[in-house]
Design an enzyme around this catalytic site. Structure first.
Site, short mmCIF file in Angstrom:
data_model
loop_
_atom_site.label_atom_id
_atom_site.label_comp_id
_atom_site.label_asym_id
_atom_site.label_seq_id
_atom_site.Cartn_x
_atom_site.Cartn_y
_atom_site.Cartn_z
N HIS A 14 -18.24 -48.32 -47.51
CA HIS A 14 -17.68 -49.63 -47.80
C HIS A 14 -17.13 -50.20 -46.49
O HIS A 14 -16.94 -49.47 -45.51
CB HIS A 14 -16.56 -49.52 -48.82
N CYS A 36 -11.72 -52.40 -53.44
CA CYS A 36 -11.97 -51.66 -54.68
C CYS A 36 -10.98 -50.50 -54.77
O CYS A 36 -10.18 -50.26 -53.87
CB CYS A 36 -13.41 -51.15 -54.69
N CYS A 78 -11.34 -47.98 -51.82
CA CYS A 78 -10.75 -48.43 -50.57
C CYS A 78 -9.24 -48.61 -50.68
O CYS A 78 -8.51 -48.38 -49.71
CB CYS A 78 -11.43 -49.72 -50.11
N GLU A 103 -14.16 -51.27 -45.63
CA GLU A 103 -12.87 -50.72 -45.22
C GLU A 103 -13.02 -49.30 -44.67
O GLU A 103 -12.37 -48.95 -43.68
CB GLU A 103 -11.89 -50.74 -46.39
N SER A 149 -11.09 -58.43 -51.94
CA SER A 149 -10.08 -57.50 -52.46
C SER A 149 -10.65 -56.08 -52.49
O SER A 149 -11.76 -55.87 -52.97
CB SER A 149 -9.66 -57.94 -53.87
#
Length: 148
Positions: free
Chosen positions: A55, A82, A85, A57, A80
């Site tokens: 991901h 998940c 993360c 992040e 935002s």
């Protein structure tokens, strides 16, 4: 949006655009240290790498390398985070999260705020438009990404 937040979000947005150009999911992130020093940047590479754990992040976090502590860092993400993360933020004690938008996906940022992380949701139109376009063009890929 402060000038610092705008500059940090610009880095994450550049990563999101790169991801989209590569055929991936347009989510970008960057980890900044105190004073706005860029430590690491990354984008969602689930599709490109065939790895569901990459991901935006996590990619930014990995790119930053090992630090002694993360309390003074800021994770900036175009969407935002998940639960995966959000867990990374909590696990390593990242002190602040700046979210580009939470209209497309309302992840774990409220939970983070409830647990002492300073969270700012910018509601940035460019981030929202990027995700709206992607979701409209690739609904099956988006559903896969968010686990539906």
């Amino acid at each position: 949006m402060t000038t610092d937040e705008r500059a940090m979000l610009a880095v994450a947005l550049e990563e999101a655009r790169r991801g989209l150009a590569e055929g991936g999911i347009p989510v970008g992130a960057a980890l900044f240290g105190p004073g706005g020093v860029l430590l690491g940047r990354g984008r969602n590479r689930r599709v490109q790498d065939g790895d569901p754990s990459v991901h935006a992040e996590t990619a930014a976090f990995r790119a930053a390398g090992r630090l002694r502590g993360y309390a003074g860092t800021t994770m900036v993400t175009t969407l935002s985070p998940c639960w995966y993360c959000s867990g990374l933020v909590r696990q390593f004690g990242i002190g602040r999260v700046v979210v580009g938008e939470a209209r497309t996906f309302h992840g774990g940022h409220d939970w983070l705020a409830d647990h002492g992380v300073r969270v700012t949701v910018l509601d940035d139109e460019e981030c929202a438009a990027l995700m709206r376009g992607f979701v409209a063009e690739h609904p099956e890929l988006w559903s896969e990404d968010i686990g539906e």
